[in-house]
Structures are given as C-alpha cells and as structure tokens.
Scaffold this active site. Sequence first.
Site, PDB file in Angstrom:
ATOM      1  N   ASN A   1       0.857  -1.189   0.000  1.00 44.03           N
ATOM      2  CA  ASN A   1       0.000   0.000   0.000  1.00 44.03           C
ATOM      3  C   ASN A   1       0.895   1.241   0.000  1.00 44.03           C
ATOM      4  OD1 ASN A   1      -1.768   2.057   0.488  1.00 44.03           O
ATOM      5  ND2 ASN A   1      -2.483   1.303   2.477  1.00 44.03           N
TER       6      ASN A   1
ATOM      7  N   LYS B   1       0.033   4.227  -0.263  1.00 37.33           N
ATOM      8  CA  LYS B   1      -0.659   5.381   0.340  1.00 37.33           C
ATOM      9  C   LYS B   1      -0.511   6.613  -0.570  1.00 37.33           C
ATOM     10  CE  LYS B   1      -0.237   3.151   4.753  1.00 37.33           C
ATOM     11  NZ  LYS B   1      -0.161   3.213   6.193  1.00 37.33           N
TER      12      LYS B   1
ATOM     13  N   HIS C   1      -9.453   0.946   5.018  1.00 40.69           N
ATOM     14  CA  HIS C   1      -8.166   1.202   5.690  1.00 40.69           C
ATOM     15  C   HIS C   1      -8.391   2.126   6.890  1.00 40.69           C
ATOM     16  CE1 HIS C   1      -4.107   2.453   6.519  1.00 40.69           C
ATOM     17  NE2 HIS C   1      -3.717   1.378   5.866  1.00 40.69           N
TER      18      HIS C   1
ATOM     19  N   GLU D   1      -6.798   4.520   8.006  1.00 42.61           N
ATOM     20  CA  GLU D   1      -6.618   5.958   7.773  1.00 42.61           C
ATOM     21  C   GLU D   1      -7.906   6.580   7.243  1.00 42.61           C
ATOM     22  OE1 GLU D   1      -3.031   5.429   5.494  1.00 42.61           O
ATOM     23  OE2 GLU D   1      -2.013   4.889   7.358  1.00 42.61           O
TER      24      GLU D   1
ATOM     25  N   GLU E   1      -4.987  -4.969  10.552  1.00 45.64           N
ATOM     26  CA  GLU E   1      -3.986  -3.918  10.704  1.00 45.64           C
ATOM     27  C   GLU E   1      -4.245  -3.158  12.002  1.00 45.64           C
ATOM     28  OE1 GLU E   1      -2.216  -2.859   6.614  1.00 45.64           O
ATOM     29  OE2 GLU E   1      -3.829  -1.474   7.020  1.00 45.64           O
TER      30      GLU E   1
ATOM     31  N   GLY F   1       2.761   2.427  10.693  1.00 48.44           N
ATOM     32  CA  GLY F   1       3.674   3.560  10.510  1.00 48.44           C
ATOM     33  C   GLY F   1       4.405   3.956  11.784  1.00 48.44           C
TER      34      GLY F   1
ATOM     35  N   SER G   1       3.812  -1.964  10.228  1.00 47.37           N
ATOM     36  CA  SER G   1       5.270  -1.955  10.440  1.00 47.37           C
ATOM     37  C   SER G   1       5.954  -3.264  10.041  1.00 47.37           C
ATOM     38  CB  SER G   1       5.603  -1.592  11.894  1.00 47.37           C
ATOM     39  OG  SER G   1       5.196  -0.256  12.162  1.00 47.37           O
TER      40      SER G   1
HETATM   41  O1  G3P Z   1      -1.927  -0.672   4.688  1.00 45.19           O
HETATM   42  C1  G3P Z   1      -0.641  -0.852   5.168  1.00 45.19           C
HETATM   43  C2  G3P Z   1      -0.358  -0.121   6.386  1.00 45.19           C
HETATM   44  O2  G3P Z   1      -1.313   0.667   6.935  1.00 45.19           O
HETATM   45  C3  G3P Z   1       0.805  -0.468   7.192  1.00 45.19           C
HETATM   46  O3  G3P Z   1       1.656   0.609   7.067  1.00 45.19           O
HETATM   47  O4  G3P Z   1       3.824   1.710   7.035  1.00 45.19           O
HETATM   48  O5  G3P Z   1       3.106   0.423   9.048  1.00 45.19           O
HETATM   49  O6  G3P Z   1       3.712  -0.790   6.980  1.00 45.19           O
HETATM   50  P1  G3P Z   1       3.161   0.486   7.568  1.00 45.19           P
END
Ligand code: G3P
Length: 249
Positions: free
Chosen positions: A10, A12, A96, A98, A166, A172, A212
């Site tokens: 993703n 983003k 998602h 976000e 997630e 992140g 992460s």
């Molecule tokens: O959709 C993937 C996501 O929200 C995870 O993000 O940067 O923590 O891998 P990240």
Amino acid sequence: MGRKFFVGGNWKCNGTPEEVKKIVSVLNEGQVPSSDVVEVVVSPPFVFLGLVKSSLRPGFHVAAQNCWVKKGGAFTGEISAEMLVNLEIPWVILGHSERRLILNELNEFVGDKVAYALSQGLKVIACVGETLEQREAGSTMDVVAAQTKAIADRVSSWSNIVLAYEPVWAIGTGKVATPAQAQEVHFELRKWLLANTSPEIAAATRIIYGGSVNGANCKELAAQPDVDGFLVGGASLKPEFIDIIKSAE
Ligand code: G3P
C-alpha cells in the site's frame, strides 16, 4: 485447502512519477517466488495506476486504494468501482484505518463499499483493526468482529475478499505486533468466520497482517499458521519489499 500467500503493497499518498518508475523497476528486477506460491498486489495512488499497471512485470497486479460506495455519478472527487473495472484494475483496498479514522468511514459504510465493489467484479482487500486505546481496554476482538460483521452482513461469497488485520497502533509506528499478537487475532478472526459464515469460508479466506512489516520481521510473522500474508505500507516503497515477498517461501 491451501491459502496462497498474499503480499500487498500500500503506497498510500506517496510518490512522484520518477519515484514510481524506480519502485516498479525494483519490483520488476527482484528475484521472487513464482505466482503459484505468492500473490503480489501493489496499490499506488489513483493517478499512477495506469503507469504502474502498464509497466509492472507479468504476475504482479495492482489495487486502487479506495472506491465509491455505489454507482458513479454526481460525486465530485470520487472514483467508482465501474471505472476501476473498465480500466482492468482487479483489486481495491477498502476500510483502511486511515480512512476510517481520518475520513470517518463507519463500519456500515465500509461494508456497503465492499459489497458494491464485489458486485461490480472487483476483488477487495478489506481492512480491520483496533486502536491502541481499544487494545488497552481489552476490546480488540469486539472491534475487529464488529468491523468484519459489517462486511459479512452484506456479502455471501468471500472468495474475492482478503481480510487485512492492521492494528492501528502498529501502522507507521515501527511498533510491529509480535508474531504471537498477530497470530492470536488472526486465529480469533478465523474462528469468528467459522461461527458466522461457513467452515469453507473460514478455511479459505486469507487473513493478512499489516503494521510496520519490514524485511527483518516478516519471516517470523509469516511462519504463524493463520498469517496468510501482509499488507505493507512504508516498506513497500523500498527494495526490502522483495524480501517481504520472499517470506512466502
Ligand atoms: O496498509 C498498510 C499499512 O497501513 C501499514 O503501514 O507503514 O506500518 O507498513 P506500515
């Protein structure tokens, strides 16, 4: 029935045309297991979907990061499921965190979107996950079950859905869920599917982890029996995404 490992990237709201071309060339040159072993889907922002789709190696596919909840029309700024289908974009990410948290997308709205996208022929990566506050209050399973129920109430076939767990606190933040934490929720989600859909759906639906994930932690997570792949954010923009794909083996 075996569940094929699934790795989603993703991207983003990231990337210039130059950066996108670079990421695609890294993906195209990477040594990865065959598509019999792993399904790879990357999700660039809408404006780059055409570029990525036309330049990506055979066997890798693209996903949109969202689509509208019903047929297109007077909805300024939205992209309809029909448009994605017309452009042969096979996948879409919906729900998602976000979008749930920043844009206030509620469970029912996400469920409606999933049902509509499926009805138009899209395959859906449907995201669920709890906030840190909810985890600390002990309501992780209630939260993800309610999010999953809103989807289950509206769809009968799960064959074109991948469920992405997630946890918001892991996204992140660099704070990845431990393999045991991920396995626990994935196991509970599969149990929920068993109780509320059918044994076939529970056994066949891929439940992937996001939050992460990186080249260093993916192997141990991938070894968990109910972790069927990943949805990767930050690391999907980097060469280590190839290592994450390799964790399918
Ligand atoms: O959709 C993937 C996501 O929200 C995870 O993000 O940067 O923590 O891998 P990240």
